[in-house]
Design an enzyme around this catalytic site. Structure first.
Site, PDB file in Angstrom:
ATOM      1  N   HIS A  63      -8.496 148.103  -3.048  1.00 27.28           N
ATOM      2  CA  HIS A  63      -7.607 148.969  -2.277  1.00 27.28           C
ATOM      3  C   HIS A  63      -6.757 148.137  -1.320  1.00 27.28           C
ATOM      4  O   HIS A  63      -5.542 148.340  -1.217  1.00 27.28           O
ATOM      5  CB  HIS A  63      -8.447 149.999  -1.515  1.00 27.28           C
ATOM      6  CG  HIS A  63      -7.656 150.984  -0.741  1.00 27.28           C
ATOM      7  ND1 HIS A  63      -7.622 150.990   0.632  1.00 27.28           N
ATOM      8  CD2 HIS A  63      -6.864 152.010  -1.143  1.00 27.28           C
ATOM      9  CE1 HIS A  63      -6.854 151.988   1.042  1.00 27.28           C
ATOM     10  NE2 HIS A  63      -6.385 152.620  -0.013  1.00 27.28           N
ATOM     11  N   ASP A 105      -4.564 154.907  -2.816  1.00 24.68           N
ATOM     12  CA  ASP A 105      -5.666 155.691  -2.264  1.00 24.68           C
ATOM     13  C   ASP A 105      -6.412 156.436  -3.368  1.00 24.68           C
ATOM     14  O   ASP A 105      -7.645 156.486  -3.381  1.00 24.68           O
ATOM     15  CB  ASP A 105      -5.154 156.673  -1.216  1.00 24.68           C
ATOM     16  CG  ASP A 105      -4.717 156.000   0.072  1.00 24.68           C
ATOM     17  OD1 ASP A 105      -4.830 154.764   0.189  1.00 24.68           O
ATOM     18  OD2 ASP A 105      -4.255 156.728   0.976  1.00 24.68           O
TER      19      ASP A 105
END
EC number: 3.1.1.4
Length: 139
Positions: A63, A105
């Site tokens: 991420h 996300d």
């Protein structure tokens, strides 16, 4: 220190991407993001360095890498549109920046959900002193 900062941000009620990302994480893992992932391992939470400690921490590492590829916006504070549909997260923004942040996300939340069985309490509120820059991986 990063734990205190994350808690302060959540307590101040900062709107934006962190809140939205937290909702995605809750949807995919069943765990409250703030208490379960805000300071997990070396990469879940603000900042990150060292070696990912387990598959869940690796999701956060990926991420962070995804955010470094998002140009011309602030990923942690960018609002975007998305919805939950039949168990999926659908990013629905036409703006390239917002769409990219949402996809980062989304992918991380899915990854955390797929690896929720690897979640280990010993990495919750993990001390960053165990995460040394010398061991950091490159994106």
């Amino acid at each position: 220190m990063r734990t205190l900062w994350i808690v302060a941000v959540w307590l101040m009620g900062v709107e934006g991407n962190l809140y939205q990302f937290g909702k995605m994480i809750k949807n995919k893992t069943g765990k409250p993001a703030m208490f379960s992932y805000s300071a997990y391992g070396c990469y879940c939470g603000w900042g990150g360095q060292g070696k990912p400690q387990d598959p869940s921490d690796r999701c956060c590492f990926m991420h962070d890498c995804c955010y470094t590829r998002v140009n011309n916006c602030s990923p942690k504070m960018t609002l975007y549109s998305y919805r939950f549909e039949n168990g999926d997260i659908i990013c629905g923004d036409n703006d390239p920046c917002r769409k990219a942040v949402c996809e980062c996300d989304r992918e991380a939340a899915i990854c955390l959900g797929e690896n929720v069985n690897t979640y280990d309490e010993k990495y919750r509120f993990y001390s960053s002193s165990y995460c040394t820059e010398e061991e950091s991986e490159k994106c």
